[in-house]
Write a protein that holds these residues in place. Structure first.
Motif, PDB file in Angstrom:
ATOM      1  N   ASP A  60       3.814   4.494  -8.553  1.00  0.00           N
ATOM      2  CA  ASP A  60       2.424   4.657  -8.141  1.00  0.00           C
ATOM      3  C   ASP A  60       2.052   3.434  -7.307  1.00  0.00           C
ATOM      4  OD1 ASP A  60      -0.316   4.955  -7.831  1.00  0.00           O
ATOM      5  OD2 ASP A  60      -0.478   6.072  -9.705  1.00  0.00           O
ATOM      6  N   LEU A  61       2.197   3.551  -6.015  1.00  0.00           N
ATOM      7  CA  LEU A  61       1.946   2.415  -5.132  1.00  0.00           C
ATOM      8  C   LEU A  61       0.479   2.044  -5.121  1.00  0.00           C
ATOM      9  CD1 LEU A  61       4.327   3.335  -2.174  1.00  0.00           C
ATOM     10  CD2 LEU A  61       4.792   1.951  -4.206  1.00  0.00           C
ATOM     11  N   HIS A  62      -0.388   3.016  -5.357  1.00  0.00           N
ATOM     12  CA  HIS A  62      -1.822   2.746  -5.421  1.00  0.00           C
ATOM     13  C   HIS A  62      -2.112   1.714  -6.504  1.00  0.00           C
ATOM     14  CE1 HIS A  62      -6.142   3.455  -5.546  1.00  0.00           C
ATOM     15  NE2 HIS A  62      -6.044   3.629  -6.854  1.00  0.00           N
ATOM     16  N   GLU A  63      -1.520   1.875  -7.643  1.00  0.00           N
ATOM     17  CA  GLU A  63      -1.748   0.961  -8.757  1.00  0.00           C
ATOM     18  C   GLU A  63      -1.293  -0.450  -8.422  1.00  0.00           C
ATOM     19  OE1 GLU A  63      -0.127   0.487 -13.331  1.00  0.00           O
ATOM     20  OE2 GLU A  63      -0.435   2.507 -12.516  1.00  0.00           O
ATOM     21  N   SER A  64      -0.230  -0.569  -7.678  1.00  0.00           N
ATOM     22  CA  SER A  64       0.340  -1.876  -7.368  1.00  0.00           C
ATOM     23  C   SER A  64      -0.295  -2.559  -6.161  1.00  0.00           C
ATOM     24  CB  SER A  64       1.847  -1.738  -7.115  1.00  0.00           C
ATOM     25  OG  SER A  64       2.506  -1.215  -8.248  1.00  0.00           O
ATOM     26  N   PHE A  65      -0.749  -1.761  -5.175  1.00  0.00           N
ATOM     27  CA  PHE A  65      -1.111  -2.350  -3.890  1.00  0.00           C
ATOM     28  C   PHE A  65      -2.517  -2.014  -3.396  1.00  0.00           C
ATOM     29  CE2 PHE A  65       3.573  -1.894  -3.755  1.00  0.00           C
ATOM     30  CZ  PHE A  65       3.909  -3.237  -3.557  1.00  0.00           C
ATOM     31  N   ASN A  66      -3.337  -1.318  -4.169  1.00  0.00           N
ATOM     32  CA  ASN A  66      -4.618  -0.840  -3.624  1.00  0.00           C
ATOM     33  C   ASN A  66      -5.570  -1.965  -3.247  1.00  0.00           C
ATOM     34  OD1 ASN A  66      -6.994  -0.958  -5.863  1.00  0.00           O
ATOM     35  ND2 ASN A  66      -5.011  -0.656  -6.845  1.00  0.00           N
ATOM     36  N   GLU A  67      -5.365  -3.184  -3.767  1.00  0.00           N
ATOM     37  CA  GLU A  67      -6.257  -4.282  -3.420  1.00  0.00           C
ATOM     38  C   GLU A  67      -5.848  -4.996  -2.129  1.00  0.00           C
ATOM     39  OE1 GLU A  67      -6.735  -6.903  -6.728  1.00  0.00           O
ATOM     40  OE2 GLU A  67      -7.674  -5.368  -7.996  1.00  0.00           O
ATOM     41  N   LEU A  68      -4.698  -4.652  -1.585  1.00  0.00           N
ATOM     42  CA  LEU A  68      -4.300  -5.243  -0.308  1.00  0.00           C
ATOM     43  C   LEU A  68      -5.203  -4.752   0.814  1.00  0.00           C
ATOM     44  CD1 LEU A  68      -0.398  -5.101  -0.049  1.00  0.00           C
ATOM     45  CD2 LEU A  68      -1.835  -7.083  -0.544  1.00  0.00           C
ATOM     46  N   THR A  69      -5.467  -5.605   1.800  1.00  0.00           N
ATOM     47  CA  THR A  69      -6.136  -5.140   3.003  1.00  0.00           C
ATOM     48  C   THR A  69      -5.179  -4.236   3.782  1.00  0.00           C
ATOM     49  OG1 THR A  69      -5.344  -6.961   4.382  1.00  0.00           O
ATOM     50  CG2 THR A  69      -7.399  -7.318   3.139  1.00  0.00           C
ATOM     51  N   ASP A  70      -5.737  -3.419   4.664  1.00  0.00           N
ATOM     52  CA  ASP A  70      -4.883  -2.553   5.474  1.00  0.00           C
ATOM     53  C   ASP A  70      -3.930  -3.382   6.327  1.00  0.00           C
ATOM     54  OD1 ASP A  70      -6.124  -0.342   4.421  1.00  0.00           O
ATOM     55  OD2 ASP A  70      -7.468  -0.052   6.132  1.00  0.00           O
ATOM     56  N   ALA A  71      -4.418  -4.500   6.853  1.00  0.00           N
ATOM     57  CA  ALA A  71      -3.571  -5.352   7.693  1.00  0.00           C
ATOM     58  C   ALA A  71      -2.397  -5.921   6.898  1.00  0.00           C
ATOM     59  CB  ALA A  71      -4.398  -6.475   8.305  1.00  0.00           C
ATOM     60  N   ASP A  72      -2.665  -6.352   5.668  1.00  0.00           N
ATOM     61  CA  ASP A  72      -1.575  -6.881   4.837  1.00  0.00           C
ATOM     62  C   ASP A  72      -0.607  -5.768   4.429  1.00  0.00           C
ATOM     63  OD1 ASP A  72      -2.523  -9.456   4.973  1.00  0.00           O
ATOM     64  OD2 ASP A  72      -3.596  -9.370   3.064  1.00  0.00           O
ATOM     65  N   TRP A  73      -1.141  -4.585   4.213  1.00  0.00           N
ATOM     66  CA  TRP A  73      -0.312  -3.427   3.873  1.00  0.00           C
ATOM     67  C   TRP A  73       0.632  -3.107   5.025  1.00  0.00           C
ATOM     68  CZ3 TRP A  73       1.755  -1.065   0.111  1.00  0.00           C
ATOM     69  CH2 TRP A  73       1.957   0.315   0.033  1.00  0.00           C
ATOM     70  N   LEU A  74       0.125  -3.159   6.248  1.00  0.00           N
ATOM     71  CA  LEU A  74       0.972  -2.951   7.425  1.00  0.00           C
ATOM     72  C   LEU A  74       2.089  -3.985   7.457  1.00  0.00           C
ATOM     73  CD1 LEU A  74       1.731  -1.793  10.219  1.00  0.00           C
ATOM     74  CD2 LEU A  74       0.002  -3.336  11.200  1.00  0.00           C
ATOM     75  N   GLN A  75       1.743  -5.230   7.248  1.00  0.00           N
ATOM     76  CA  GLN A  75       2.753  -6.290   7.319  1.00  0.00           C
ATOM     77  C   GLN A  75       3.832  -6.099   6.259  1.00  0.00           C
ATOM     78  OE1 GLN A  75       3.085  -8.486   9.800  1.00  0.00           O
ATOM     79  NE2 GLN A  75       1.332  -7.372  10.672  1.00  0.00           N
ATOM     80  N   LEU A  76       3.447  -5.593   5.090  1.00  0.00           N
ATOM     81  CA  LEU A  76       4.432  -5.359   4.044  1.00  0.00           C
ATOM     82  C   LEU A  76       5.402  -4.257   4.455  1.00  0.00           C
ATOM     83  CD1 LEU A  76       5.286  -6.274   1.237  1.00  0.00           C
ATOM     84  CD2 LEU A  76       3.753  -4.538   0.275  1.00  0.00           C
ATOM     85  N   TRP A  77       4.870  -3.199   5.063  1.00  0.00           N
ATOM     86  CA  TRP A  77       5.742  -2.110   5.517  1.00  0.00           C
ATOM     87  C   TRP A  77       6.633  -2.552   6.682  1.00  0.00           C
ATOM     88  CZ3 TRP A  77       7.517   1.879   3.214  1.00  0.00           C
ATOM     89  CH2 TRP A  77       6.788   2.483   2.185  1.00  0.00           C
ATOM     90  N   LEU A  78       6.103  -3.394   7.553  1.00  0.00           N
ATOM     91  CA  LEU A  78       6.938  -3.916   8.637  1.00  0.00           C
ATOM     92  C   LEU A  78       8.062  -4.781   8.075  1.00  0.00           C
ATOM     93  CD1 LEU A  78       4.235  -4.848  11.299  1.00  0.00           C
ATOM     94  CD2 LEU A  78       5.723  -2.838  11.266  1.00  0.00           C
ATOM     95  N   ALA A  79       7.725  -5.556   7.059  1.00  0.00           N
ATOM     96  CA  ALA A  79       8.762  -6.364   6.419  1.00  0.00           C
ATOM     97  C   ALA A  79       9.824  -5.479   5.785  1.00  0.00           C
ATOM     98  CB  ALA A  79       8.130  -7.278   5.367  1.00  0.00           C
ATOM     99  N   LYS A  80       9.401  -4.379   5.173  1.00  0.00           N
ATOM    100  CA  LYS A  80      10.350  -3.419   4.604  1.00  0.00           C
ATOM    101  C   LYS A  80      11.233  -2.841   5.704  1.00  0.00           C
ATOM    102  CE  LYS A  80      11.978  -0.478   1.491  1.00  0.00           C
ATOM    103  NZ  LYS A  80      12.663  -0.870   0.240  1.00  0.00           N
ATOM    104  N   ALA A  81      10.618  -2.446   6.803  1.00  0.00           N
ATOM    105  CA  ALA A  81      11.365  -1.830   7.898  1.00  0.00           C
ATOM    106  C   ALA A  81      12.383  -2.791   8.499  1.00  0.00           C
ATOM    107  CB  ALA A  81      10.394  -1.343   8.977  1.00  0.00           C
ATOM    108  N   GLU A  82      12.019  -4.063   8.556  1.00  0.00           N
ATOM    109  CA  GLU A  82      12.888  -5.069   9.165  1.00  0.00           C
ATOM    110  C   GLU A  82      13.776  -5.776   8.146  1.00  0.00           C
ATOM    111  OE1 GLU A  82       9.948  -7.442  11.060  1.00  0.00           O
ATOM    112  OE2 GLU A  82       9.307  -5.825  12.402  1.00  0.00           O
ATOM    113  N   ASN A  83      13.703  -5.302   6.887  1.00  0.00           N
ATOM    114  CA  ASN A  83      14.529  -5.850   5.805  1.00  0.00           C
ATOM    115  C   ASN A  83      14.284  -7.344   5.622  1.00  0.00           C
ATOM    116  OD1 ASN A  83      16.365  -5.506   3.710  1.00  0.00           O
ATOM    117  ND2 ASN A  83      18.131  -6.021   4.994  1.00  0.00           N
TER     118      ASN A  83
END
Length: 300
Positions: free
Chosen positions: A3-26
């Protein structure tokens, strides 16, 4: 299922983007490691024309805009509010919206059984439904409060378009908000340009025999797709006249399947044919922001 909502819902959208970019770029370390993995790059490109960080960056603009539309035009909020991604593909948008909705409130649908299996295999949150071209969502009436359909109605002929308009009316509750994309009039110029590039000064009227696989929301490989568009270049004046009169313009593929192709849809067509169940509340046709026109509708 995480449940990603439970873990990450307090992140800003900008920080959420950066986390996914980090995932994509390993490059994300332990935090990004809990995010669902991406499918193979060729699957990503086949559906959206790009992969990994490029695909996520492109999706982010629409994600932020859709969230703004849900907030601005939505009403009757409830802790049981549910989100639907119609034409989910490999779950690019489910990955982003998973921060905003608990997994029990996330629903996604696509006609391709293999891509639905891919989403499940990657442990994406939500309930994934495989649908047929003229099928139905496995949802009760009035379940959905916010929904999106990115590059779905860009591919549907009129009968299939209206079928899913009716099904979306069934599953959305009064006050729900739906954000969709359609190909605007400027897409006709794009077809003309493909004709000039590929067919040269003599635009042929016969179809190129390209066997194409049908599915909602799937983007053809660019070379084959450009060739297919080029074969319609000589019909652009006809298409323009029909579009300007308020018609939905549909170009069939070459595989004999009449439920998938390329569609150009005037906003006036949406306004007329989605009423009285939906009202158009926002339109953006700005190629510097989105490749397609973005229309926001509110369930009446």
């Amino acid at each position: 299922m995480r449940d990603l909502h439970e873990s990450f819902n307090e992140l800003t959208d900008a920080d959420w983007l950066q986390l996914w970019l980090a995932k994509a770029e390993n490059k994300g370390g332990e935090l990004a490691s809990v995010l669902p993995d991406f499918p193979p790059n060729d699957i990503q490109v086949e559906y959206v024309g790009s992969a990994l960080s490029s695909a996520i960056r492109e999706a982010y603009g629409f994600y932020v805009h859709a969230k703004q539309m849900f907030s601005t035009h939505g009403e009757n909020p409830s802790k049981n509010d549910c989100f639907l991604d119609f034409g989910c593909g490999w779950g690019r948008y489910i990955r982003l919206f998973s921060k905003d909705y608990p997994s029990r409130s996330v629903f996604a649908a696509d006609v391709n059984a293999n891509i639905i299996d891919e989403c499940r295999k990657r442990d994406l949150p939500g309930e994934f439904m495989q649908i047929s071209p003229l099928g139905a969502f496995s949802l009760p009436d009035g379940k959905i409060s916010s929904a999106m359909a990115y590059s779905v109605f860009t591919h549907l002929p009129e009968d299939v378009h209206l079928h899913w308009r009716n099904e979306l009316a069934r599953v959305t509750k009064p006050g729900a908000v739906l954000v969709i994309t359609v190909q605007p009039r400027r897409f006709l110029r794009y077809i003309e340009n493909r004709g000039r590039e590929i067919l040269g000064p003599r635009i042929l009227g016969n179809r190129i025999g390209l066997l194409r696989h049908f599915q909602l929301g799937k983007r053809r490989g660019s070379n084959a797709w450009h060739k297919l568009l080029a074969e319609s270049a000589d019909r652009v004046p006809e298409f323009a006249a029909r579009y300007d009169s308020g018609e939905l313009v549909f170009m069939e593929g070459t595989d004999g399947n009449k439920t998938y192709g390329d569609a150009i849809v005037p906003v006036s067509y949406i306004e007329e044919n989605w009423a009285p169940d939906f009202k158009v509340v926002d339109v953006i046709d700005d190629k510097s922001r989105f490749a397609q026109s973005v229309i926001t509708l509110k369930r009446i």
